[in-house]
Enzyme design. Structure first.
Site, short mmCIF file in Angstrom:
data_model
loop_
_atom_site.label_atom_id
_atom_site.label_comp_id
_atom_site.label_asym_id
_atom_site.label_seq_id
_atom_site.Cartn_x
_atom_site.Cartn_y
_atom_site.Cartn_z
N ASP A 179 0.76 -1.49 0.13
CA ASP A 179 -0.04 -0.05 -0.07
C ASP A 179 0.84 1.33 0.06
O ASP A 179 1.90 1.50 0.97
CB ASP A 179 -0.71 -0.03 1.26
N PHE A 194 1.78 -0.57 9.98
CA PHE A 194 1.00 -0.79 8.86
C PHE A 194 0.47 0.73 8.15
O PHE A 194 1.02 1.73 8.69
CB PHE A 194 -0.44 -1.43 9.34
N ARG A 244 -7.74 0.13 11.09
CA ARG A 244 -6.55 0.54 10.32
C ARG A 244 -6.60 1.39 9.37
O ARG A 244 -7.77 1.69 8.84
CB ARG A 244 -5.92 -1.09 10.06
#
Length: 484
Positions: free
Chosen positions: A38, A97, A166
């Protein structure tokens, strides 16, 4: 600097020098070394565009998520910056993340990301716990906040999962506050987008559930982005476990754009239109930024868990007639060289090639029409990255108004998705395509950006041929530039 971060920086510096320039795309971002997924922290800061990315420097597989970092003046030519974040704290030891970035009032850059730890349950099983953390820096070096994590399970609405919480996307509101949207999974197992507010970027409070999936579009909604554009509010997200709806959405990890209006009292999105973002094979986890000249630019991961890791071409967004339009950024025009043009070329039950229409780093505009409107051709095909053994094909059937991309002969040795189709809107009497090739990828902009199809290709670089085929009689106009 932690020992883990220092190790990553040393490793990528040494190993990154081993990768030859011609082994990378010419103007698409690839990881310094190792694995990329990502896009994170897509932002403009101190006169440069910054892009961070999910990053494992040590392997070409997903693991031990760091944040890689590149900077650019023009969104096309990128320089590597040392690793920005490593999973070196107790609260993020299982990964830093996805997240985003913004400039604070004191001139520092704030990174907001999902920090992952784990807990052991009574039955002995282990599961991830996702919280949100921040780090502050100068565009190169970042220090994690001593009071991290800044959002935890206690900040979730009732029924929301602390396992699936998230991908914060942060922006500055017109009221001077910071806001962020975060992907969440509610009690029904579907997806939802949560909205939070902060006065300073460090102390956050829950505001509302901005949007609810209600089991319509896949399950967990990942990587949300939310912005105002052309008088509408736009929510982008990447749902997992999608089911197809005709040719609009495909199986698996998909993309979703919801266009509507913001209820300013309830802080909820009143939905009006929904569509896929990309209709091709490889596109996920898109993120946007606002440029200094007022454009909204989007980039995505040309996702393929089995193959080359790279980002998409940055795309300029607009909203027209309830649809999201995407066009290549205007900065690409400066790379166009050696224009070649053909007009009113008739192809009648034949395959043809045209002199000087070839290449693997090109920008090609194509208009396809019936030679006789009363007797429309049955099929048109464009083949590129072609030689005797390999090619990738775009095929259009006007009676169905369906465009298909097919890369099964592109050199892949894996049982991946190799074909995808989309239903093209508008008049089948004229199809406009803009095809951007960059060594290992193809991005096809349909009818001035009303739809886009993206795909990674694997073909040896010597395969530079381009050919055109028609079943029946088709007439084409072609303009091709080399991208230098």
């Amino acid at each position: 600097m932690s020992e883990m971060l220092e190790k990553a920086r040393k490793y990528e510096f040494i190993q990154g020098q081993q990768i030859k320039e011609e082994e990378r795309p010419a103007f698409h971002i690839t990881p310094y070394v190792g694995w990329m997924n990502d896009p994170n922290g897509f932002s403009y800061y101190k006169g440069e565009y910054h892009l961070f990315y999910q990053y494992n420097p040590y392997s070409t597989h997903w693991d031990s998520m760091h944040w890689g970092h590149v900077v650019s003046k023009d969104l096309l030519h990128w320089n590597y910056v040392p690793t920005a974040l490593a999973p070196d704290e107790d609260y993020d030891k299982f990964g830093c993340f996805s997240g985003s970035a913004i400039e604070l009032e004191d001139g520092r850059q704030l990174l907001m990301y999902t920090s992952v730890n784990q807990e052991k349950l009574e039955d002995g099983t282990v599961r991830d716990i996702q919280t949100q953390a921040v780090a502050v820096g100068d565009g190169k070096d970042y220090k994690k906040y001593e009071k991290n994590p800044v959002l935890t399970a206690k900040d979730l609405p009732e029924g929301a999962s602390k396992v699936d919480f998230r991908d914060p996307k942060i922006w500055k509101g017109k009221d001077g506050n910071f806001y962020c949207v975060i992907g969440s999974r509610p009690a029904d197992g579907s997806g939802q987008i949560l909205l939070y507010r902060s006065e300073n970027g460090f102390d956050w409070k829950f505001v509302s559930i901005l949007a609810k999936n209600k089991k319509r579009f896949g399950k967990m909604w990942e990587c949300p982005d939310f912005f105002e554009l052309d008088g509408k509010h736009v929510l982008l997200t990447s749902p997992q476990d999608m089911l197809p709806e005709g040719l609009e959405y495909h199986n698996g990890n998909g993309t979703l754009c919801i266009i509507g209006e913001m209820d300013q009292d309830k802080y909820t999105l009143k939905e009006q239109f929904a569509q896929s973002v990309d209709y091709g094979i490889d596109f996920y986890a898109m993120q946007t930024l606002g440029t200094p000249d007022g454009r909204r630019i989007m980039i995505g991961w040309m996702q393929n868990w089995d193959t080359i890791a790279q980002m998409s071409l940055p795309r300029e967004l607009s909203v027209k007639n309830g649809r999201l339009y995407q066009t290549p950024i205007k900065e690409l025009d400066a790379m166009r060289k050696d224009r070649v043009e053909y007009n009113n070329v008739v192809i009648n039950n034949d395959t043809i090639s045209l002199d000087k229409i070839e290449g693997r780093t090109i920008d090609m505009e194509l208009v396809i029409r019936p030679e006789d409107k009363e007797n429309v051709y049955k099929k048109f095909a464009l083949r590129f990255a072609q030689n005797e053994r390999f090619h990738t094909e775009l095929c259009f059937r006007p009676d169905e108004s369906v465009l298909k991309i097919d890369r099964k002969f592109s050199g892949s040795e894996r049982a991946l998705v190799h074909q995808r189709r989309c239903l093209v809107n508008g008049d089948a009497n004229e199809l406009k395509l803009r095809v951007i090739l960059d060594r290992f990828s193809a991005e096809v902009f349909i009818n001035d950006g009303e739809q886009v199809m993206s795909a990674v290709i694997f073909t040896e670089q010597e395969a530079k041929g381009i050919s055109f085929f028609a079943e029946g009689a088709a007439k084409i106009d072609v303009v091709k530039y080399d991208l230098v």
